[in-house]
Write a protein that holds these residues in place. Structure first.
Motif, PDB file in Angstrom:
ATOM      1  N   GLU A 112      85.497 -22.035 -76.690  1.00  0.00           N
ATOM      2  CA  GLU A 112      84.804 -20.561 -77.058  1.00  0.00           C
ATOM      3  C   GLU A 112      83.668 -20.379 -76.053  1.00  0.00           C
ATOM      4  O   GLU A 112      83.434 -18.979 -75.684  1.00  0.00           O
ATOM      5  N   ALA A 113      83.092 -21.176 -75.443  1.00  0.00           N
ATOM      6  CA  ALA A 113      82.003 -21.016 -74.562  1.00  0.00           C
ATOM      7  C   ALA A 113      82.529 -20.386 -73.351  1.00  0.00           C
ATOM      8  O   ALA A 113      82.228 -19.425 -72.786  1.00  0.00           O
ATOM      9  N   ALA A 157      86.381 -31.150 -81.887  1.00  0.00           N
ATOM     10  CA  ALA A 157      85.051 -30.269 -81.966  1.00  0.00           C
ATOM     11  C   ALA A 157      84.739 -30.153 -80.504  1.00  0.00           C
ATOM     12  O   ALA A 157      84.052 -28.794 -80.282  1.00  0.00           O
ATOM     13  N   LYS A 158      84.952 -30.845 -79.659  1.00  0.00           N
ATOM     14  CA  LYS A 158      84.518 -30.471 -78.206  1.00  0.00           C
ATOM     15  C   LYS A 158      85.227 -29.517 -77.634  1.00  0.00           C
ATOM     16  O   LYS A 158      84.951 -28.246 -77.024  1.00  0.00           O
ATOM     17  N   LYS A 162      86.974 -27.111 -79.274  1.00  0.00           N
ATOM     18  CA  LYS A 162      86.526 -25.856 -79.988  1.00  0.00           C
ATOM     19  C   LYS A 162      85.191 -25.269 -79.410  1.00  0.00           C
ATOM     20  O   LYS A 162      85.195 -23.905 -79.089  1.00  0.00           O
ATOM     21  N   ALA A 163      84.278 -25.946 -79.307  1.00  0.00           N
ATOM     22  CA  ALA A 163      82.929 -25.514 -78.795  1.00  0.00           C
ATOM     23  C   ALA A 163      83.031 -25.086 -77.243  1.00  0.00           C
ATOM     24  O   ALA A 163      82.479 -24.017 -76.690  1.00  0.00           O
ATOM     25  N   GLU A 181      78.615 -22.781 -71.183  1.00  0.00           N
ATOM     26  CA  GLU A 181      78.669 -21.465 -71.413  1.00  0.00           C
ATOM     27  C   GLU A 181      77.420 -21.086 -70.268  1.00  0.00           C
ATOM     28  O   GLU A 181      77.570 -19.942 -69.280  1.00  0.00           O
ATOM     29  N   PRO A 186      78.890 -31.462 -79.532  1.00  0.00           N
ATOM     30  CA  PRO A 186      79.784 -30.282 -79.230  1.00  0.00           C
ATOM     31  C   PRO A 186      79.045 -29.134 -79.057  1.00  0.00           C
ATOM     32  O   PRO A 186      79.227 -28.490 -78.062  1.00  0.00           O
ATOM     33  N   GLU A 187      78.045 -28.687 -79.917  1.00  0.00           N
ATOM     34  CA  GLU A 187      77.071 -27.671 -79.999  1.00  0.00           C
ATOM     35  C   GLU A 187      76.151 -27.606 -78.592  1.00  0.00           C
ATOM     36  O   GLU A 187      76.176 -26.630 -77.922  1.00  0.00           O
ATOM     37  N   GLY A 207      78.657 -27.121 -75.702  1.00  0.00           N
ATOM     38  CA  GLY A 207      79.114 -25.732 -75.654  1.00  0.00           C
ATOM     39  C   GLY A 207      78.112 -24.949 -74.712  1.00  0.00           C
ATOM     40  O   GLY A 207      78.317 -23.879 -74.115  1.00  0.00           O
ATOM     41  N   GLN A 208      76.732 -25.171 -75.023  1.00  0.00           N
ATOM     42  CA  GLN A 208      75.663 -24.399 -74.408  1.00  0.00           C
ATOM     43  C   GLN A 208      75.623 -24.670 -73.083  1.00  0.00           C
ATOM     44  O   GLN A 208      75.389 -23.629 -72.392  1.00  0.00           O
TER      45      GLN A 208
END
Length: 420
Positions: free
Chosen positions: A208-209, A201-202, A204-205, A175, A167-168, A171-172
């Protein structure tokens, strides 16, 4: 619902019998008849509930069966006759219900031994279906309003690699691409709610991105979250996306079924991106399954705001002519509306814009490029810009190479992707 309303199904039929015999067997098997007369099958019952052969158009016969399992009659002359057969069904046999419609028009008839080929080519549906199914809530117009793009196709990409990003990491990536100016991005159909990257989790990431990028650019990327799952999970997954600020959900239509799609459409608050993976097994044989012309009508009834149609010059078997027919079918009004946005994808890049526009003379579509955008030698922002420039040139009638002469992003795309 009027007792006079009927559904008309057009079939491509192949048979070792006469087309008239095969058509009569189809009509009987899918309405009041069976392999032999039974008590209670009165003339009055057949008059009220029997399917009717409305017309037969003969085509060139074959000298061998396309599909196995047909049982030719004794004294068979070796020919397998082919034709387009129109059969009408009384709507009161099954009502304005997609699941029960399918049992009638696409049920056991595919297993009849009188047939060596059968393909549902088209469906003509009466007005009662419009009363029962509201269809897409957003369609092209609503989607354009959300992404604020009106004078060109909506341009976007698919998450690549399809599977494996945390997920992190996702998100990167999102974005970065949102800041590059993309209109749209979607999960791959292979990645919905896997244990290594749970949907919660996906979401959320990614949301937010998207918001961070929107704060920086003033434009909000539409991201289609793949919420495919069990029927009981659809509302929970949809609500998670909406509650988190998401603006699109995606489902694999054949995974959840047309009834699942219609259920999702009952409460959806954002566009539904309809992916057609698994479609090939229903259509690749030219004498089996159904045509996209028929299928897209059912998807639109059930509520698909976006619908995948493949792309021109793609990596798949489908011909460009077939892809164009699919896109045009999506653009053909149903019941005065029911618009869906065709999604052109598969091995797309800036160089496919001209062929697509020349075939359609329309920009009312979503044009997605995975590697054709993400692997641009100058990065995804340049990949997006190359797509935008290519469509600009196509609409204005400027040759691709000529436009590329003064636009480096387009020239570099041609250098990388245009050598094949």
């Amino acid at each position: 619902m009027s007792r006079n309303e009927r559904v008309i199904a057009t079939y491509l039929v192949e048979t070792p019998y006469s087309l008239e015999r095969a058509a009569a067997v189809i009509a009987g098997e899918q309405s009041t008849g069976t392999f032999t007369a039974v008590p209670g099958e009165t003339d009055r019952l057949k008059e009220l509930h029997g399917a009717v052969v409305e017309g037969i158009e003969e085509l060139e016969p074959l000298d061998a069966p396309t599909l196995p399992g047909a049982k030719p009659p004794s004294g068979h002359d070796g020919l397998y006759r082919r034709g387009l057969v129109r059969v009408s069904f009384p709507l009161h046999n099954f009502g304005p219900s997609i699941p029960n419609l399918m049992s009638a028009v696409a049920g056991n008839l595919y297993e009849l031994r009188e047939l060596s080929g059968l393909r549902l080519e088209d469906l003509e549906l009466p007005p009662s279906f419009a009363a029962a199914y509201r269809g897409p809530k957003f369609g092209a117009a609503g989607t354009r309003k959300l992404v604020d793009v009106y004078d060109r196709p909506i341009l976007g990409t698919i998450v690549k690699p399809s599977i494996g990003l945390s997920p992190e990491e996702l998100g990167q990536l999102v974005e970065k691409l949102a800041r590059a100016g993309l209109d749209f991005m979607k999960d791959d159909e292979l990645n919905a709610n896997p244990p290594f990257a749970p949907l919660e989790a996906k979401v959320k990431a990614v949301t937010e991105a998207v918001e961070r990028a929107a704060d920086a650019t003033g434009r909000k990327l539409m991201y289609a979250f793949n919420i495919t799952g069990e029927i009981g999970e659809l509302k929970r997954n949809h609500d998670l996306v909406v509650r988190s600020g998401g603006t699109c959900v995606m489902v694999s239509i054949l995974s959840i079924g047309l009834a699942g799609l219609a259920y999702l459409n009952e409460f959806s608050e954002v566009p539904i991106h309809g992916h057609r993976n698994q479609w090939g097994m229903l259509t690749r044989s030219p004498a089996l399954g159904m045509s996209f012309t028929a299928y897209q009508k059912l998807c639109r009834l059930a509520g698909a705001d976006h619908l995948h149609v493949n792309g021109l010059n793609s990596k798949f078997y489908e011909s460009n002519e077939s892809v164009v027919r699919s896109i045009r079918a999506c653009a053909t009004p149903m019941f005065g509306g029911y618009e869906t946005m065709p999604v052109v994808s598969s091995m797309q890049w800036a160089g496919t814009a001209h062929a697509t526009y020349e075939a359609l003379r329309s920009v009312d579509l979503m044009h997605l490029a995975g590697g054709g955008m993400l692997a641009h030698p100058d990065g995804p922002a340049a990949g997006f810009e190359s797509m935008r420039l290519a469509w600009e040139a196509a609409v204005q009638g400027i040759p691709l190479e000529a436009h590329a002469a003064s636009h480096p992003a387009l020239r570099r795309a041609i250098e990388k992707y245009g050598k094949g």
